[in-house]
Design a protein around this motif. Structure first.
Motif, PDB file in Angstrom:
ATOM      1  N   ASP A  19       0.851  -1.182   0.000  1.00 41.28           N
ATOM      2  CA  ASP A  19       0.000   0.000   0.000  1.00 41.28           C
ATOM      3  C   ASP A  19       0.892   1.239   0.000  1.00 41.28           C
ATOM      4  O   ASP A  19       2.096   1.149  -0.230  1.00 41.28           O
ATOM      5  CB  ASP A  19      -0.960  -0.010   1.188  1.00 41.28           C
ATOM      6  CG  ASP A  19      -0.230  -0.023   2.530  1.00 41.28           C
ATOM      7  OD1 ASP A  19       0.961   0.350   2.576  1.00 41.28           O
ATOM      8  OD2 ASP A  19      -0.850  -0.409   3.545  1.00 41.28           O
ATOM      9  N   ASN A  20       0.292   2.383   0.254  1.00 42.44           N
ATOM     10  CA  ASN A  20       1.047   3.632   0.186  1.00 42.44           C
ATOM     11  C   ASN A  20       1.490   4.131   1.552  1.00 42.44           C
ATOM     12  O   ASN A  20       1.653   5.336   1.766  1.00 42.44           O
ATOM     13  CB  ASN A  20       0.200   4.709  -0.513  1.00 42.44           C
ATOM     14  CG  ASN A  20       0.158   4.507  -2.010  1.00 42.44           C
ATOM     15  OD1 ASN A  20       0.996   5.001  -2.740  1.00 42.44           O
ATOM     16  ND2 ASN A  20      -0.820   3.725  -2.470  1.00 42.44           N
ATOM     17  N   GLY A  21       1.680   3.202   2.498  1.00 42.12           N
ATOM     18  CA  GLY A  21       2.195   3.589   3.808  1.00 42.12           C
ATOM     19  C   GLY A  21       3.575   4.204   3.678  1.00 42.12           C
ATOM     20  O   GLY A  21       4.352   3.845   2.787  1.00 42.12           O
ATOM     21  N   ILE A  65      14.047  -5.274  -7.806  1.00 46.22           N
ATOM     22  CA  ILE A  65      12.664  -5.657  -7.503  1.00 46.22           C
ATOM     23  C   ILE A  65      11.730  -4.549  -7.966  1.00 46.22           C
ATOM     24  O   ILE A  65      11.915  -3.386  -7.613  1.00 46.22           O
ATOM     25  CB  ILE A  65      12.468  -5.906  -5.995  1.00 46.22           C
ATOM     26  CG1 ILE A  65      13.435  -6.995  -5.512  1.00 46.22           C
ATOM     27  CG2 ILE A  65      11.026  -6.298  -5.697  1.00 46.22           C
ATOM     28  CD1 ILE A  65      13.451  -7.155  -3.994  1.00 46.22           C
ATOM     29  N   LYS A  66      10.710  -4.911  -8.730  1.00 44.16           N
ATOM     30  CA  LYS A  66       9.711  -3.942  -9.162  1.00 44.16           C
ATOM     31  C   LYS A  66       8.726  -3.696  -8.023  1.00 44.16           C
ATOM     32  O   LYS A  66       8.130  -4.640  -7.500  1.00 44.16           O
ATOM     33  CB  LYS A  66       8.971  -4.457 -10.393  1.00 44.16           C
ATOM     34  CG  LYS A  66       7.934  -3.480 -10.942  1.00 44.16           C
ATOM     35  CD  LYS A  66       7.218  -4.071 -12.149  1.00 44.16           C
ATOM     36  CE  LYS A  66       6.154  -3.119 -12.678  1.00 44.16           C
ATOM     37  NZ  LYS A  66       5.421  -3.706 -13.839  1.00 44.16           N
ATOM     38  N   HIS A  67       8.544  -2.443  -7.649  1.00 44.27           N
ATOM     39  CA  HIS A  67       7.654  -2.105  -6.535  1.00 44.27           C
ATOM     40  C   HIS A  67       6.359  -1.510  -7.073  1.00 44.27           C
ATOM     41  O   HIS A  67       6.360  -0.459  -7.709  1.00 44.27           O
ATOM     42  CB  HIS A  67       8.343  -1.100  -5.602  1.00 44.27           C
ATOM     43  CG  HIS A  67       7.541  -0.788  -4.383  1.00 44.27           C
ATOM     44  ND1 HIS A  67       7.710   0.349  -3.621  1.00 44.27           N
ATOM     45  CD2 HIS A  67       6.527  -1.483  -3.776  1.00 44.27           C
ATOM     46  CE1 HIS A  67       6.864   0.344  -2.625  1.00 44.27           C
ATOM     47  NE2 HIS A  67       6.133  -0.755  -2.685  1.00 44.27           N
ATOM     48  N   ILE A  68       5.245  -2.198  -6.814  1.00 43.91           N
ATOM     49  CA  ILE A  68       3.924  -1.723  -7.241  1.00 43.91           C
ATOM     50  C   ILE A  68       3.167  -1.242  -6.018  1.00 43.91           C
ATOM     51  O   ILE A  68       3.007  -1.978  -5.039  1.00 43.91           O
ATOM     52  CB  ILE A  68       3.127  -2.844  -7.951  1.00 43.91           C
ATOM     53  CG1 ILE A  68       3.864  -3.294  -9.215  1.00 43.91           C
ATOM     54  CG2 ILE A  68       1.717  -2.362  -8.287  1.00 43.91           C
ATOM     55  CD1 ILE A  68       3.186  -4.458  -9.928  1.00 43.91           C
ATOM     56  N   LYS A  69       2.689  -0.005  -6.074  1.00 44.82           N
ATOM     57  CA  LYS A  69       1.905   0.572  -4.967  1.00 44.82           C
ATOM     58  C   LYS A  69       0.440   0.640  -5.390  1.00 44.82           C
ATOM     59  O   LYS A  69       0.121   1.144  -6.467  1.00 44.82           O
ATOM     60  CB  LYS A  69       2.439   1.962  -4.604  1.00 44.82           C
ATOM     61  CG  LYS A  69       3.865   1.942  -4.073  1.00 44.82           C
ATOM     62  CD  LYS A  69       4.364   3.320  -3.709  1.00 44.82           C
ATOM     63  CE  LYS A  69       4.748   4.121  -4.942  1.00 44.82           C
ATOM     64  NZ  LYS A  69       5.922   3.605  -5.627  1.00 44.82           N
ATOM     65  N   VAL A  70      -0.452   0.131  -4.540  1.00 42.86           N
ATOM     66  CA  VAL A  70      -1.877   0.109  -4.872  1.00 42.86           C
ATOM     67  C   VAL A  70      -2.457   1.500  -4.714  1.00 42.86           C
ATOM     68  O   VAL A  70      -1.854   2.392  -4.117  1.00 42.86           O
ATOM     69  CB  VAL A  70      -2.638  -0.893  -3.984  1.00 42.86           C
ATOM     70  CG1 VAL A  70      -2.093  -2.287  -4.167  1.00 42.86           C
ATOM     71  CG2 VAL A  70      -2.562  -0.487  -2.517  1.00 42.86           C
ATOM     72  N   SER A  71      -3.689   1.668  -5.231  1.00 43.72           N
ATOM     73  CA  SER A  71      -4.349   2.974  -5.204  1.00 43.72           C
ATOM     74  C   SER A  71      -4.600   3.416  -3.769  1.00 43.72           C
ATOM     75  O   SER A  71      -5.044   2.622  -2.934  1.00 43.72           O
ATOM     76  CB  SER A  71      -5.688   2.909  -5.945  1.00 43.72           C
ATOM     77  OG  SER A  71      -5.490   2.494  -7.276  1.00 43.72           O
ATOM     78  N   ASN A 130      -4.782  -4.485  -2.931  1.00 47.95           N
ATOM     79  CA  ASN A 130      -3.777  -5.393  -2.389  1.00 47.95           C
ATOM     80  C   ASN A 130      -4.485  -6.496  -1.611  1.00 47.95           C
ATOM     81  O   ASN A 130      -4.167  -6.790  -0.463  1.00 47.95           O
ATOM     82  CB  ASN A 130      -2.795  -4.627  -1.499  1.00 47.95           C
ATOM     83  CG  ASN A 130      -1.516  -5.403  -1.224  1.00 47.95           C
ATOM     84  OD1 ASN A 130      -1.227  -6.390  -1.898  1.00 47.95           O
ATOM     85  ND2 ASN A 130      -0.761  -4.974  -0.240  1.00 47.95           N
ATOM     86  N   GLY A 131      -5.473  -7.076  -2.269  1.00 49.21           N
ATOM     87  CA  GLY A 131      -6.373  -8.019  -1.618  1.00 49.21           C
ATOM     88  C   GLY A 131      -5.701  -9.210  -0.984  1.00 49.21           C
ATOM     89  O   GLY A 131      -6.126  -9.693   0.063  1.00 49.21           O
ATOM     90  N   GLN A 132      -4.628  -9.727  -1.609  1.00 51.83           N
ATOM     91  CA  GLN A 132      -3.974 -10.906  -1.054  1.00 51.83           C
ATOM     92  C   GLN A 132      -3.373 -10.602   0.308  1.00 51.83           C
ATOM     93  O   GLN A 132      -3.473 -11.413   1.235  1.00 51.83           O
ATOM     94  CB  GLN A 132      -2.900 -11.403  -2.024  1.00 51.83           C
ATOM     95  CG  GLN A 132      -3.466 -11.875  -3.346  1.00 51.83           C
ATOM     96  CD  GLN A 132      -2.580 -12.887  -4.036  1.00 51.83           C
ATOM     97  OE1 GLN A 132      -1.955 -13.733  -3.411  1.00 51.83           O
ATOM     98  NE2 GLN A 132      -2.524 -12.806  -5.353  1.00 51.83           N
ATOM     99  N   ALA A 133      -2.757  -9.438   0.442  1.00 53.37           N
ATOM    100  CA  ALA A 133      -2.202  -9.062   1.740  1.00 53.37           C
ATOM    101  C   ALA A 133      -3.311  -8.801   2.743  1.00 53.37           C
ATOM    102  O   ALA A 133      -3.209  -9.184   3.921  1.00 53.37           O
ATOM    103  CB  ALA A 133      -1.312  -7.827   1.589  1.00 53.37           C
ATOM    104  N   GLU A 134      -4.392  -8.158   2.295  1.00 57.97           N
ATOM    105  CA  GLU A 134      -5.518  -7.872   3.196  1.00 57.97           C
ATOM    106  C   GLU A 134      -6.134  -9.163   3.721  1.00 57.97           C
ATOM    107  O   GLU A 134      -6.452  -9.282   4.903  1.00 57.97           O
ATOM    108  CB  GLU A 134      -6.578  -7.048   2.450  1.00 57.97           C
ATOM    109  CG  GLU A 134      -6.149  -5.649   2.086  1.00 57.97           C
ATOM    110  CD  GLU A 134      -5.959  -4.763   3.300  1.00 57.97           C
ATOM    111  OE1 GLU A 134      -6.810  -4.813   4.205  1.00 57.97           O
ATOM    112  OE2 GLU A 134      -4.948  -4.052   3.349  1.00 57.97           O
TER     113      GLU A 134
END
Length: 384
Positions: free
Chosen positions: A214-216, A233-239, A246-250
């Motif tokens: 997330d955007n923490g 490592i490619k870093h993808i930040k969710v909206s 980021n449903g899998q982490a949630e």
């Protein structure tokens, strides 16, 4: 032809209420007489339905024909007044005066009015109301767009922080391929602390291709971005404000919390270890395979394996029992090179002969010298 049929008191009160609204019962009576369809339904209700008529035109009324009645020249379905087409828009305006939503507006109409397309007309009225749209609550969730399955273990990781939970913060990492879960207690949640823990995890499993977070601030700092970049490592930040991206982490956070809540005994570290072991050996609902087997390619041994029959253990146990029975009357033989022994020579009638052991060939066997003949290990005589 009578203009009405006997009605209960609540229906009469309803008719009196309509007299005080912008659309009143007198207008409804006149509109009903003039409408080509409703005038016939009125006649059918009063005189009886004919055997043949246009079923398409009268279908909505025919399905309710045993529940229709007439009061003062107005058609009713139960206690609800059937509104002719000229008055329907005015009735919708009256019902929507306080801008109720679709469900509340439909509930309101069930006490007062009905016509064949009432539900569709209510939905259209609310949808076309500018004020309702401006103050609408968050719309229903959009169609799900799941993340693509990576195809290889430890390729894409989803990370998030859980907590404060039980007075602690936890770093949660889930592998998108195997659903392997890592949960670590964290004293600090800074970017530096996060990097140190990820470095420890990567030392075991290797570097992933992609990390989703997330955007923490602990995931968006320059320090964290530099760590990602330096390790390729490619870093993808969710909206922002949309953690479901980021449903899998949630989901992993939710599963972790629910699992720990159900455990009553042991310290937090003990509970966490027990939870992770059970989670990792349990077939995942998505893959149908335990996370440990997809990530590590092997089955993790647990206490549950003790209940499975083991052929090797069974054979070894039987051998041990056989040895115990045999050795009950046996005595230990110690044979050393140069010892004087009695060897059994099957070439002579007098089979036991005193000889000298020249070479030890096994735990209880040896080569001996027989009349200038040395026995081979394969055909060594019995000795005692």
């Amino acid at each position: 032809m009578p203009l009405s049929t006997p009605q209960p008191g609540e229906t009469i009160l309803l008719m009196e209420h309509l007299e005080k609204t912008p659309v009143n019962s007198n207008q409804i009576r006149e509109w009903t007489k003039r409408d080509p369809v409703m005038s016939k339904v009125l006649r059918f209700t009063m005189q009886g339905w004919p055997e043949s008529y246009d079923s398409t035109t009268f279908k909505s009324y025919h399905n309710k024909k045993f529940e229709l009645s007439v009061e003062d020249g107005c058609l009713l379905w139960g206690t609800r007044v059937i509104i002719p087409p000229p008055g329907r828009s005015k009735i919708l305006t009256e019902l929507h005066e306080a801008h109720p939503g679709v469900s509340r507006m439909k509930a309101l109409t069930r006490s007062y009015v009905w016509w064949p397309t009432l539900d569709e007309d209510i939905e259209r009225e609310v949808k076309n109301c500018n004020q309702c749209q401006l103050h609408h609550t968050t719309p229903a969730a959009a169609p799900l767009h799941p993340w693509e399955w990576p195809g290889h273990p430890w390729t894409r990781l989803h990370i998030d922080y859980a907590g404060p939970f039980k007075g602690e913060m936890f770093l949660v990492v889930v592998d998108a391929y195997s659903k392997w879960l890592e949960v670590h207690q964290m004293t600090f949640t800074t970017s530096t602390a996060t990097i140190e823990k990820l470095r420890e995890i990567f030392a075991t499993h290797g570097l992933p291709t992609t990390v989703v977070s997330d955007n923490g601030t602990n995931f968006t700092s320059n320090e964290f971005e530099e760590f990602m970049k330096r390790n390729g490592i490619k870093h993808i930040k969710v909206s922002p404000y949309h953690p479901a991206s980021n449903g899998q982490a949630e989901r992993a956070v939710r599963i972790f919390k629910e699992g720990i809540e159900k455990m009553k005994e042991g310290s937090m570290r003990t509970k966490l270890s027990r939870f992770l072991l059970k989670y990792r050996i349990t077939p995942h609902t998505t893959t149908g395979v335990p996370p440990a087997e997809l990530l590590m390619g092997r089955h993790l041994r647990t206490q549950l394996d003790l209940i499975q029959p083991n052929l090797g253990d069974r054979v070894r146990e039987k051998q041990s029992q056989q040895k115990a029975v045999h050795d009950y009357h046996a005595r230990e033989r110690i044979i050393k090179t140069g010892n004087l022994v009695y060897a059994k020579d099957f070439r002579k009638p007098k089979s036991w002969m005193p000889e000298t052991a020249v070479k030890k060939t096994g735990p209880v066997s040896a080569e001996v010298q027989l009349d200038n003949y040395s026995a081979s290990p394969r055909s060594s005589p019995h000795s005692h």
